[in-house]
Design an enzyme around this catalytic site. Structure first.
Site, PDB file in Angstrom:
ATOM      1  N   LEU A   1       0.997  -1.101  -0.048  1.00  0.00           N
ATOM      2  CA  LEU A   1      -0.133   0.052   0.139  1.00  0.00           C
ATOM      3  C   LEU A   1       0.633   1.144   0.153  1.00  0.00           C
ATOM      4  CD1 LEU A   1      -2.773  -1.157   2.502  1.00  0.00           C
ATOM      5  CD2 LEU A   1      -2.761  -1.230  -0.209  1.00  0.00           C
ATOM      6  N   ASP A   2       2.164   1.227   0.515  1.00  0.00           N
ATOM      7  CA  ASP A   2       2.848   2.243   0.609  1.00  0.00           C
ATOM      8  C   ASP A   2       3.984   2.051  -0.322  1.00  0.00           C
ATOM      9  OD1 ASP A   2       4.398   4.471   0.972  1.00  0.00           O
ATOM     10  OD2 ASP A   2       4.590   4.566   3.251  1.00  0.00           O
ATOM     11  N   PHE A   3       4.182   2.856  -1.335  1.00  0.00           N
ATOM     12  CA  PHE A   3       5.112   2.504  -2.509  1.00  0.00           C
ATOM     13  C   PHE A   3       6.286   3.735  -2.602  1.00  0.00           C
ATOM     14  CE2 PHE A   3       4.144  -1.204  -5.067  1.00  0.00           C
ATOM     15  CZ  PHE A   3       5.437  -1.228  -5.846  1.00  0.00           C
ATOM     16  N   GLN A   4       6.277   4.433  -1.541  1.00  0.00           N
ATOM     17  CA  GLN A   4       7.482   5.540  -1.481  1.00  0.00           C
ATOM     18  C   GLN A   4       8.678   4.750  -1.538  1.00  0.00           C
ATOM     19  OE1 GLN A   4       6.555   8.507  -1.873  1.00  0.00           O
ATOM     20  NE2 GLN A   4       4.339   8.358  -1.717  1.00  0.00           N
TER      21      GLN A   4
END
Ligand SMILES: *[C@@H]1O[C@H](CO)[C@@H](O)[C@H](O)[C@H]1NC(C)=O
Ligand SMILES: *[C@@H]1O[C@H](CO)[C@@H](O)[C@H](O)[C@H]1NC(C)=O
Ligand SMILES: *[C@@H]1O[C@H](CO)[C@@H](O)[C@H](O)[C@H]1NC(C)=O
Length: 324
Positions: free
Chosen positions: A110-113
């Site tokens: 969900l967090d692709f940073q």
């Protein structure tokens, strides 16, 4: 597999279980076996199946255990040679391929940073995975299966089982395109490979390829790059203007060295081609050093005096055509 690996795995497992029970105060189930043999060296992962406590890893959440590394610095990475940027993207695709059919089902990040990732000796790895969704999302209608991004929305069909089939995989691919490929892949790709890179950009940016096809496309580029086949239409005459044997150091970008111009090449012919395309270049040296793909590091315009190097010097400066 072998006894040593088995023992290391056991030690790791014990250490992780101790750590988790100390931090979270509950016991958890961890899967270490197959994962340890991944190219990514995920050390293992734990899912929140617990008897009591209620703290820590919740049901449906996973914790992944990995090696220590350097946080991914996008700005720095943008300045590295194409080969290294390609490697990060390839590693990411291999990871997403694994996640699409992991022991926990299809896992969506969900967090692709970039800060979610680290590199260990140039290889991409994941760091703490707080934000993942394991297993497909339940749905009633197709509208429940919509992926919303700032500039694009995508919808997958709601299956008869009542789940959004492939939604995690699609989200991962599009995020890889949007946060990684867009910045890292196209610029300065080898001319013989740009059509394949463009194809990947298009199929991932439009979600036309699944993760298997995307991985295949990446592996094909790797194969061509390593074999030098993409250089087949470099004219053999490139080397004719060079003869094997003054220092005219200059800089180029992106270079493997801060001083001078050091690039990776497949062969003396490719190096000669590059040297002919740099107006300042009057010689190059094939050093004995190699990159992760086995390409040879070549120093342009600078003579590297050691016995492992092959040195080429231009016989005469090729006259420039007036139009260029
Ligand atoms: C995506 O969907 C949202 C609402 O469902 C809508 O407001 C938005 O305009 C859509 N974006 C694009 C780029 O189509
Ligand atoms: C993919 O290619 C089509 C047709 O050439 C083009 O219209 C589209 O904008 C491209 N998409 C991306 C994401 O590059
Ligand atoms: C993708 O590849 C895996 C093996 O790596 C295979 O089991 C799976 O069926 C493939 N999926 C599709 C949709 O082809």
């Amino acid at each position: 597999r072998g006894g040593r690996e088995g023992k290391e795995r056991e030690q790791l497992r014990t250490a992780v279980l101790l750590y988790l029970s100390a931090v979270f105060g509950f016991s958890t189930t961890c899967v270490f076996t197959a994962l340890l043999f991944l190219p990514l060296q995920l050390k293992g992962h734990c899912s929140g199946v617990h008897g009591g406590g209620g703290e820590g890893v919740e049901r449906g959440r996973v914790a992944v255990i990995l090696e220590q590394g350097t946080p991914l610095q996008m700005i720095q990475l943008l300045q590295t040679p194409w080969e290294d940027r390609f490697r990060v993207c390839l590693d990411l695709v291999r990871l997403l391929h694994f996640l699409s059919r992991s022991p926990l089902g299809s896992v969506g990040l969900l967090d692709f940073q970039p800060r979610q990732f680290i590199t260990v000796s140039g290889q991409l790895k994941l760091t703490d995975l707080d934000d993942v969704s394991a297993g497909e999302i339940a749905c009633w209608t197709d509208a429940d299966c919509t992926l919303k991004f700032p500039h694009r929305n995508f919808t997958v069909p709601c299956s008869t089982r009542g789940v959004c089939d492939g939604l995690n995989e699609k989200r991962n691919i599009y995020n890889a395109y949007r946060f990684f490929f867009t910045y890292l892949l196209p610029h300065q790709a080898p001319p013989g490979l740009t059509h394949l890179v463009d194809h990947i950009m298009n199929t991932t940016g439009e979600l036309k390829a699944d993760i298997n096809q995307t991985l295949e496309a990446f592996e094909q580029i790797l194969l061509l790059y390593k074999s030098g086949l993409h250089l087949d239409n470099l004219h053999p005459s490139a080397l004719r203007d060079m003869s094997p044997s003054g220092n005219g150091e200059y800089r180029c970008w992106p270079s493997y060295s801060q001083q001078g111009c050091v690039l990776s090449v497949h062969s003396a012919r490719e190096a000669a081609y590059i040297c002919n395309s740099h107006s300042q270049c009057n010689s190059f040296t094939l050093t004995g050093q190699k990159t992760w793909t086995g390409e040879k590091l070549s120093s342009f315009g600078h003579l590297v005096p050691d016995s492992a190097s092959e040195v080429y010097v231009k016989k005469s400066k090729v006259p420039q055509s007036p139009s260029s």
